[in-house]
Write a protein that holds these residues in place. Structure first.
Motif, PDB file in Angstrom:
ATOM      1  N   LEU A 120       0.761  -1.028  -0.122  1.00 31.85           N
ATOM      2  CA  LEU A 120      -0.067  -0.057   0.037  1.00 31.85           C
ATOM      3  C   LEU A 120       0.917   1.349  -0.005  1.00 31.85           C
ATOM      4  O   LEU A 120       0.451   2.470  -0.532  1.00 31.85           O
ATOM      5  CB  LEU A 120      -1.022   0.009   1.230  1.00 31.85           C
ATOM      6  N   SER A 121       2.140   1.059   0.597  1.00 30.86           N
ATOM      7  CA  SER A 121       3.070   2.174   0.401  1.00 30.86           C
ATOM      8  C   SER A 121       3.871   2.236  -0.786  1.00 30.86           C
ATOM      9  O   SER A 121       4.016   1.017  -1.257  1.00 30.86           O
ATOM     10  CB  SER A 121       3.880   2.254   1.646  1.00 30.86           C
ATOM     11  N   ARG A 122       3.902   3.294  -1.453  1.00 30.67           N
ATOM     12  CA  ARG A 122       4.453   3.160  -2.916  1.00 30.67           C
ATOM     13  C   ARG A 122       6.042   3.647  -2.572  1.00 30.67           C
ATOM     14  O   ARG A 122       6.680   3.758  -3.603  1.00 30.67           O
ATOM     15  CB  ARG A 122       3.899   4.180  -3.994  1.00 30.67           C
ATOM     16  N   GLU A 123       6.480   3.652  -1.565  1.00 31.34           N
ATOM     17  CA  GLU A 123       7.898   3.653  -1.368  1.00 31.34           C
ATOM     18  C   GLU A 123       8.633   2.643  -1.701  1.00 31.34           C
ATOM     19  O   GLU A 123       8.195   1.579  -1.829  1.00 31.34           O
ATOM     20  CB  GLU A 123       8.532   3.975   0.156  1.00 31.34           C
ATOM     21  N   ARG A 124       9.808   2.665  -2.125  1.00 32.79           N
ATOM     22  CA  ARG A 124      10.874   1.746  -2.463  1.00 32.79           C
ATOM     23  C   ARG A 124      10.392   1.147  -3.912  1.00 32.79           C
ATOM     24  O   ARG A 124       9.955   1.677  -4.590  1.00 32.79           O
ATOM     25  CB  ARG A 124      11.303   0.827  -1.233  1.00 32.79           C
ATOM     26  N   ASP A 125      10.116  -0.189  -3.986  1.00 33.66           N
ATOM     27  CA  ASP A 125       9.632  -0.942  -4.957  1.00 33.66           C
ATOM     28  C   ASP A 125       8.057  -1.088  -5.074  1.00 33.66           C
ATOM     29  O   ASP A 125       7.598  -1.694  -6.056  1.00 33.66           O
ATOM     30  CB  ASP A 125      10.413  -2.156  -5.164  1.00 33.66           C
ATOM     31  N   GLY A 126       7.524  -0.312  -4.180  1.00 29.98           N
ATOM     32  CA  GLY A 126       6.025  -0.505  -4.407  1.00 29.98           C
ATOM     33  C   GLY A 126       5.348  -0.111  -5.708  1.00 29.98           C
ATOM     34  O   GLY A 126       4.396  -0.782  -6.262  1.00 29.98           O
ATOM     35  N   GLY A 127       5.702   1.177  -6.026  1.00 29.42           N
ATOM     36  CA  GLY A 127       5.160   1.312  -7.467  1.00 29.42           C
ATOM     37  C   GLY A 127       5.646   0.471  -8.669  1.00 29.42           C
ATOM     38  O   GLY A 127       4.786   0.274  -9.383  1.00 29.42           O
ATOM     39  N   PHE A 128       6.908  -0.034  -8.705  1.00 31.37           N
ATOM     40  CA  PHE A 128       6.965  -1.012  -9.645  1.00 31.37           C
ATOM     41  C   PHE A 128       6.338  -2.400  -9.650  1.00 31.37           C
ATOM     42  O   PHE A 128       5.662  -2.880 -10.525  1.00 31.37           O
ATOM     43  CB  PHE A 128       8.585  -1.452  -9.527  1.00 31.37           C
ATOM     44  N   THR A 129       6.112  -2.704  -8.307  1.00 35.34           N
ATOM     45  CA  THR A 129       5.347  -4.071  -7.963  1.00 35.34           C
ATOM     46  C   THR A 129       3.928  -3.860  -8.487  1.00 35.34           C
ATOM     47  O   THR A 129       3.263  -4.502  -9.352  1.00 35.34           O
ATOM     48  CB  THR A 129       5.449  -4.446  -6.546  1.00 35.34           C
ATOM     49  N   ALA A 130       3.299  -2.665  -8.082  1.00 26.66           N
ATOM     50  CA  ALA A 130       2.027  -2.198  -8.612  1.00 26.66           C
ATOM     51  C   ALA A 130       1.871  -2.248 -10.191  1.00 26.66           C
ATOM     52  O   ALA A 130       1.000  -2.802 -10.608  1.00 26.66           O
ATOM     53  CB  ALA A 130       1.550  -0.659  -8.236  1.00 26.66           C
ATOM     54  N   LEU A 135      -0.176  -4.805 -14.927  1.00 23.37           N
ATOM     55  CA  LEU A 135      -0.060  -5.345 -16.459  1.00 23.37           C
ATOM     56  C   LEU A 135      -0.535  -6.944 -16.445  1.00 23.37           C
ATOM     57  O   LEU A 135      -1.011  -7.168 -17.463  1.00 23.37           O
ATOM     58  CB  LEU A 135       1.449  -5.275 -16.884  1.00 23.37           C
ATOM     59  N   LEU A 136      -0.099  -7.507 -15.681  1.00 23.32           N
ATOM     60  CA  LEU A 136      -0.510  -9.045 -15.551  1.00 23.32           C
ATOM     61  C   LEU A 136      -2.033  -9.083 -15.551  1.00 23.32           C
ATOM     62  O   LEU A 136      -2.730  -9.961 -16.139  1.00 23.32           O
ATOM     63  CB  LEU A 136       0.059  -9.768 -14.427  1.00 23.32           C
ATOM     64  N   GLU A 137      -2.572  -8.308 -14.730  1.00 21.82           N
ATOM     65  CA  GLU A 137      -4.173  -8.367 -14.474  1.00 21.82           C
ATOM     66  C   GLU A 137      -4.727  -7.918 -15.723  1.00 21.82           C
ATOM     67  O   GLU A 137      -5.618  -8.409 -16.415  1.00 21.82           O
ATOM     68  CB  GLU A 137      -4.706  -7.172 -13.586  1.00 21.82           C
ATOM     69  N   GLU A 138      -4.131  -6.954 -16.669  1.00 24.81           N
ATOM     70  CA  GLU A 138      -4.926  -6.757 -17.737  1.00 24.81           C
ATOM     71  C   GLU A 138      -4.767  -7.629 -18.845  1.00 24.81           C
ATOM     72  O   GLU A 138      -5.826  -8.023 -19.422  1.00 24.81           O
ATOM     73  CB  GLU A 138      -3.996  -5.188 -18.392  1.00 24.81           C
ATOM     74  N   TYR A 139      -3.512  -8.417 -18.860  1.00 28.08           N
ATOM     75  CA  TYR A 139      -3.403  -9.454 -19.823  1.00 28.08           C
ATOM     76  C   TYR A 139      -4.279 -10.615 -19.487  1.00 28.08           C
ATOM     77  O   TYR A 139      -4.949 -11.073 -20.725  1.00 28.08           O
ATOM     78  CB  TYR A 139      -2.026  -9.944 -19.655  1.00 28.08           C
ATOM     79  N   LEU A 140      -4.671 -11.053 -18.205  1.00 30.83           N
ATOM     80  CA  LEU A 140      -5.553 -12.131 -17.862  1.00 30.83           C
ATOM     81  C   LEU A 140      -6.785 -11.522 -18.102  1.00 30.83           C
ATOM     82  O   LEU A 140      -7.900 -12.462 -18.432  1.00 30.83           O
ATOM     83  CB  LEU A 140      -5.265 -12.399 -16.359  1.00 30.83           C
ATOM     84  N   ASP A 141      -7.149 -10.352 -17.767  1.00 30.84           N
ATOM     85  CA  ASP A 141      -8.608 -10.085 -17.897  1.00 30.84           C
ATOM     86  C   ASP A 141      -9.076 -10.069 -19.335  1.00 30.84           C
ATOM     87  O   ASP A 141     -10.111 -10.306 -19.860  1.00 30.84           O
ATOM     88  CB  ASP A 141      -8.995  -8.693 -17.441  1.00 30.84           C
ATOM     89  N   GLU A 142      -8.095  -9.735 -20.331  1.00 32.85           N
ATOM     90  CA  GLU A 142      -8.285  -9.827 -21.677  1.00 32.85           C
ATOM     91  C   GLU A 142      -8.317 -11.299 -22.411  1.00 32.85           C
ATOM     92  O   GLU A 142      -9.229 -11.571 -23.108  1.00 32.85           O
ATOM     93  CB  GLU A 142      -7.220  -8.974 -22.493  1.00 32.85           C
ATOM     94  N   ALA A 257       1.074 -13.073   0.613  1.00 33.07           N
ATOM     95  CA  ALA A 257      -0.434 -12.455   0.643  1.00 33.07           C
ATOM     96  C   ALA A 257      -0.795 -12.239  -0.814  1.00 33.07           C
ATOM     97  O   ALA A 257       0.221 -12.256  -1.669  1.00 33.07           O
ATOM     98  CB  ALA A 257      -0.220 -11.079   1.111  1.00 33.07           C
ATOM     99  N   PRO A 258      -2.063 -12.341  -0.946  1.00 33.92           N
ATOM    100  CA  PRO A 258      -2.579 -12.388  -2.358  1.00 33.92           C
ATOM    101  C   PRO A 258      -2.764 -10.670  -3.108  1.00 33.92           C
ATOM    102  O   PRO A 258      -2.690  -9.811  -2.426  1.00 33.92           O
ATOM    103  CB  PRO A 258      -4.171 -12.781  -2.448  1.00 33.92           C
ATOM    104  N   CYS A 259      -2.568 -10.861  -4.477  1.00 31.41           N
ATOM    105  CA  CYS A 259      -2.846  -9.788  -5.146  1.00 31.41           C
ATOM    106  C   CYS A 259      -3.796  -9.876  -6.189  1.00 31.41           C
ATOM    107  O   CYS A 259      -4.388 -10.920  -5.954  1.00 31.41           O
ATOM    108  CB  CYS A 259      -1.503  -9.042  -5.800  1.00 31.41           C
ATOM    109  N   VAL A 260      -4.193  -8.748  -6.651  1.00 33.77           N
ATOM    110  CA  VAL A 260      -5.416  -8.777  -7.686  1.00 33.77           C
ATOM    111  C   VAL A 260      -5.298 -10.072  -8.771  1.00 33.77           C
ATOM    112  O   VAL A 260      -6.424 -10.713  -9.412  1.00 33.77           O
ATOM    113  CB  VAL A 260      -5.677  -7.451  -8.287  1.00 33.77           C
ATOM    114  N   VAL A 261      -4.093 -10.471  -9.065  1.00 31.61           N
ATOM    115  CA  VAL A 261      -3.996 -11.479  -9.986  1.00 31.61           C
ATOM    116  C   VAL A 261      -4.385 -12.717  -9.456  1.00 31.61           C
ATOM    117  O   VAL A 261      -5.092 -13.731 -10.189  1.00 31.61           O
ATOM    118  CB  VAL A 261      -2.482 -11.276 -10.626  1.00 31.61           C
TER     119      VAL A 261
END
Length: 264
Positions: A120-130, A135-142, A257-261
């Protein structure tokens, strides 16, 4: 009488919403409804949300309120909104609505530190992870949504199972015993045939109707599932290799912990 009936429905609906922050209006046979339920199970305790089946009786009200025919529709009870489009809604819920002590991604203070799109914090690599998760979510949804349509309607056994059950659900008859006969059952069978025919059209529209396209879809689905199984069979933590297996802990795309993918 009709106005009185609608008013009574609205009053009952208000009672049902008490203490509930979110209602998901959808179908247990809908790819995106199931994804939404999986995500919200992680975000919120059962007392704060509920799932309601969308039927032919309530569909017009939901569509007019949300200004959309998409499934599912999210009803935000505190602000009396109905909105659609699963991905942006889940992003909003993740960052704004459900931020309490739920799920397993907790920090020392008890609140969630891990969301559907990574830290939830975008510090360090949080933004890259998000970004990777999105990107993976978009691929799978399509692409997996297309494969879901294929396995639902191109496979005879699956189609014969789903069509009458979806019809009963849409007609608001899911509580009645199957095969009871009579006019209702004929209505179920007719609507089920229409749904199966729609499913075949959906397969053609998404380019997975010919024998060659279906075979390619089967291979792609097996490749995705095998790749996923191989990924979760190995611990993501590098130096902590094998820790989850020994502890019997859950395994998800990015670790403990799970993510949206994972919700797909």
């Amino acid at each position: 009488k009709e106005k009185e009936k609608e008013k009574k429905k609205e009053m009952n609906s208000g009672e049902e919403k008490e203490g509930c922050q979110l209602i998901i209006h959808g179908s247990p046979y809908s790819y995106f409804s199931v994804k939404a339920q999986a995500a919200v199970r992680w975000l919120a305790p059962p007392s704060e949300w509920k799932f309601q089946i969308r039927t032919m009786e309530n569909a017009s009200r939901i569509e007019s309120r949300a200004n959309s025919r998409q499934v599912p529709v999210f009803e935000l009870c505190q602000v009396n909104w109905m909105i659609a489009d699963t991905t942006p809604v889940l992003q909003m819920l993740d960052l704004n609505l459900f931020r309490g002590d739920t799920g397993t991604g907790r920090g020392e203070g008890g609140g969630r530190t891990w969301g559907l799109y990574g830290p939830l914090s975008r510090e360090r690599d949080g933004g890259f992870t998000a970004a990777v998760v999105a990107l993976l979510e978009e691929y799978l949804d399509e692409w997996t949504a297309r494969l879901a349509v294929h396995t639902r309607w191109n496979k005879q056994e699956s189609s014969e199972y789903a069509a009458p059950r979806m019809a009963r659900e849409m007609l608001g008859m899911e509580e009645r015993p199957e095969g009871a006969g009579g006019e209702d059952e004929a209505q179920v069978q007719n609507l089920g045939k229409s749904l199966a025919a729609w499913g075949k059209r959906a397969c053609r529209a998404t380019g997975i109707s010919s024998a060659r396209q279906q075979a390619a879809g089967d291979r792609e689905l097996v490749r995705l599932l095998d790749g996923w199984a191989d990924h979760v069979a190995r611990d993501v933590g590098g130096s902590d290799k094998g820790r989850n297996a020994r502890d019997g802990g859950p395994r998800f795309l990015l670790g403990s912990a799970p993510c949206v993918v994972d919700c797909v």
